[in-house]
Design a protein around this motif. Structure first.
Motif, PDB file in Angstrom:
ATOM      1  N   VAL A  83      61.844  28.560  25.199  1.00 22.50           N
ATOM      2  CA  VAL A  83      61.297  28.302  23.859  1.00 22.50           C
ATOM      3  C   VAL A  83      60.535  26.975  23.840  1.00 22.50           C
ATOM      4  CG1 VAL A  83      63.215  29.541  22.745  1.00 22.50           C
ATOM      5  CG2 VAL A  83      63.311  27.042  22.941  1.00 22.50           C
ATOM      6  N   ARG A  84      59.744  26.821  22.792  1.00 17.45           N
ATOM      7  CA  ARG A  84      59.055  25.562  22.544  1.00 17.45           C
ATOM      8  C   ARG A  84      60.073  24.536  22.026  1.00 17.45           C
ATOM      9  NH1 ARG A  84      53.629  24.736  21.309  1.00 17.45           N
ATOM     10  NH2 ARG A  84      53.330  26.991  21.339  1.00 17.45           N
ATOM     11  N   LYS A  85      60.001  23.342  22.566  1.00 16.29           N
ATOM     12  CA  LYS A  85      60.923  22.292  22.114  1.00 16.29           C
ATOM     13  C   LYS A  85      60.514  21.827  20.717  1.00 16.29           C
ATOM     14  CE  LYS A  85      62.777  17.825  23.472  1.00 16.29           C
ATOM     15  NZ  LYS A  85      63.092  17.042  24.660  1.00 16.29           N
ATOM     16  N   LEU A  86      61.415  21.934  19.770  1.00 13.32           N
ATOM     17  CA  LEU A  86      61.098  21.546  18.391  1.00 13.32           C
ATOM     18  C   LEU A  86      62.000  20.405  17.936  1.00 13.32           C
ATOM     19  CD1 LEU A  86      60.877  25.068  16.678  1.00 13.32           C
ATOM     20  CD2 LEU A  86      59.000  23.721  17.650  1.00 13.32           C
ATOM     21  N   GLU A  87      61.471  19.671  16.967  1.00 13.18           N
ATOM     22  CA  GLU A  87      62.285  18.720  16.226  1.00 13.18           C
ATOM     23  C   GLU A  87      62.815  19.550  15.051  1.00 13.18           C
ATOM     24  OE1 GLU A  87      61.073  14.901  13.556  1.00 13.18           O
ATOM     25  OE2 GLU A  87      59.664  15.539  15.100  1.00 13.18           O
ATOM     26  N   ALA A 141      64.442  13.981  -1.648  1.00 13.50           N
ATOM     27  CA  ALA A 141      65.061  12.649  -1.734  1.00 13.50           C
ATOM     28  C   ALA A 141      65.654  12.240  -0.379  1.00 13.50           C
ATOM     29  CB  ALA A 141      66.143  12.642  -2.815  1.00 13.50           C
ATOM     30  N   LEU A 142      66.180  13.212   0.355  1.00 14.07           N
ATOM     31  CA  LEU A 142      66.745  12.914   1.681  1.00 14.07           C
ATOM     32  C   LEU A 142      65.657  12.857   2.763  1.00 14.07           C
ATOM     33  CD1 LEU A 142      69.959  15.181   1.680  1.00 14.07           C
ATOM     34  CD2 LEU A 142      69.907  12.688   1.732  1.00 14.07           C
ATOM     35  N   LYS A 143      64.421  13.169   2.346  1.00 14.26           N
ATOM     36  CA  LYS A 143      63.267  13.190   3.275  1.00 14.26           C
ATOM     37  C   LYS A 143      63.534  14.103   4.473  1.00 14.26           C
ATOM     38  CE  LYS A 143      61.252   8.672   2.165  1.00 14.26           C
ATOM     39  NZ  LYS A 143      61.931   8.403   0.900  1.00 14.26           N
ATOM     40  N   LEU A 144      64.160  15.246   4.201  1.00 13.91           N
ATOM     41  CA  LEU A 144      64.451  16.181   5.302  1.00 13.91           C
ATOM     42  C   LEU A 144      63.165  16.841   5.781  1.00 13.91           C
ATOM     43  CD1 LEU A 144      67.735  17.769   3.868  1.00 13.91           C
ATOM     44  CD2 LEU A 144      67.496  15.877   5.495  1.00 13.91           C
ATOM     45  N   VAL A 145      62.251  17.090   4.831  1.00  9.84           N
ATOM     46  CA  VAL A 145      60.894  17.586   5.122  1.00  9.84           C
ATOM     47  C   VAL A 145      59.987  17.039   4.019  1.00  9.84           C
ATOM     48  CG1 VAL A 145      61.579  19.762   6.262  1.00  9.84           C
ATOM     49  CG2 VAL A 145      61.287  19.726   3.791  1.00  9.84           C
ATOM     50  N   GLY A 186      54.753  18.194  16.670  1.00 12.95           N
ATOM     51  CA  GLY A 186      53.579  17.539  16.096  1.00 12.95           C
ATOM     52  C   GLY A 186      53.559  17.843  14.611  1.00 12.95           C
ATOM     53  N   LYS A 187      52.423  18.345  14.136  1.00 11.98           N
ATOM     54  CA  LYS A 187      52.332  18.635  12.696  1.00 11.98           C
ATOM     55  C   LYS A 187      52.579  20.106  12.398  1.00 11.98           C
ATOM     56  CE  LYS A 187      49.672  14.946  10.684  1.00 11.98           C
ATOM     57  NZ  LYS A 187      48.774  14.099  11.448  1.00 11.98           N
ATOM     58  N   THR A 188      52.792  20.898  13.451  1.00 11.03           N
ATOM     59  CA  THR A 188      52.909  22.344  13.249  1.00 11.03           C
ATOM     60  C   THR A 188      54.366  22.762  13.090  1.00 11.03           C
ATOM     61  OG1 THR A 188      50.967  22.555  14.640  1.00 11.03           O
ATOM     62  CG2 THR A 188      52.179  24.584  14.183  1.00 11.03           C
ATOM     63  N   ILE A 189      54.603  23.633  12.115  1.00 11.24           N
ATOM     64  CA  ILE A 189      55.950  24.160  11.877  1.00 11.24           C
ATOM     65  C   ILE A 189      56.114  25.492  12.602  1.00 11.24           C
ATOM     66  CG2 ILE A 189      57.496  25.084  10.085  1.00 11.24           C
ATOM     67  CD1 ILE A 189      56.488  22.999   8.228  1.00 11.24           C
ATOM     68  N   TYR A 190      57.217  25.631  13.296  1.00 11.12           N
ATOM     69  CA  TYR A 190      57.530  26.881  14.009  1.00 11.12           C
ATOM     70  C   TYR A 190      58.889  27.392  13.547  1.00 11.12           C
ATOM     71  CZ  TYR A 190      53.906  25.487  17.338  1.00 11.12           C
ATOM     72  OH  TYR A 190      52.725  25.110  17.922  1.00 11.12           O
TER      73      TYR A 190
END
Ligand code: ADP
Length: 241
Positions: A83-87, A141-145, A186-190
């Motif tokens: 898989v692609r490594k994601l944050e 508020a938690l800045k999760l996204v 990066g800036k892309t969501i998967y």
């Protein structure tokens, strides 16, 4: 794909994640461990990981073909997915088409009620806090996204629901609800993690029988016989009904 497994980076309840010799790629191992009720019920069921990996790989490939960005590259063997490594976002994004499970326990919905439009519920992925339900304000508020990411996550979750519901419907299966996880590179969501019998609630359209982890949770039958059958049904040719 020539990707070699290196060190273990995450050992979750049902999967293990390994670094690889290739930048930006990880290997997810689908183990045979199964847990329920916040880890209160645990077992090892031979081949469970293989069935879940097979269904996940099939769904990821199908979603990609239909324009959804997923972390999936390929299977190395029946238990190992590249898989692609994601944050990863610490969010459990749940889409509900029919009321069942925790929404019925926690709110006055009657089991089996059609939820139209589907409900999106987002839980905070934190075992120690028992994955509490969030709302948009808490998430921000938690800045999760960011708010743009939250909007995108919801749109993709509904698109995944539309695509999976249609595919399962054609196999005589009702997609009651499911949980997915997202991450960014990066800036892309998967779309990451898995989509399997452990993360979906599936009912046989004709008989109403459970075809998912509820069989394990509530001891409704031979879990592995059912996972095996469902995996074949989902990934096999469309049946005439
Ligand atoms: P849990 O104990 O949280 O149920 P699992 O056993 O499913 O976890 O382990 C999988 C772990 O791998 C989870 O923490 C999940 O967020 C993480 N994960 C899934 N896909 C990716 C990815 N593409 N990149 C990084 N981490 C991932």
């Amino acid at each position: 794909m020539d990707v070699k497994c290196k060190d273990l980076i995450i050992k979750g309840k049902a999967k293990s994640v390994y670094n690889t010799d290739t930048k930006g790629k990880l290997i997810v191992e689908f183990r045979d461990d199964i847990t329920a009720f916040d880890g209160g019920k645990k077992d090892v069921l031979t081949n469970k990981g293989g069935y879940n990996a097979k269904v996940s790989a099939f769904f990821f490939a199908y979603l990609e073909q239909n324009g959804v960005k997923t972390h999936f590259f390929t299977m190395l063997d029946p238990h190992h997915m590249v898989v692609r490594k994601l944050e990863m976002f610490p969010l459990e994004v749940i889409v509900r088409n029919i009321a069942a499970g925790s929404i019925v326990r926690n709110y006055p919905f009657e089991e089996g009620t059609l939820l139209d439009p589907p409900l999106i519920v987002i839980d905070y992925k934190d075992d120690a806090r028992h994955d509490p339900m969030l709302n948009d304000e808490i998430i921000l508020a938690l800045k999760l996204v960011t708010s743009a990411e939250l909007k995108k996550i919801k749109t993709v979750a509904l698109e995944v629901n539309r695509l999976l519901s249609a595919l399962l419907e054609a196999q005589g299966i009702t997609l009651v609800d499911f949980k997915i996880e997202f991450g960014r590179q990066g800036k892309t969501i998967y779309l990451g993690d898995e989509i399997s019998m452990d993360s979906m609630r599936l009912w046989d359209k004709k008989t109403g029988e459970s075809l998912d982890k509820d069989v394990y949770r509530f001891e409704k039958g031979d879990v592995m016989a059912i996972y095996n059958k469902v995996a074949q049904r989902i990934t096999g040719p469309v049946k005439k009904q």
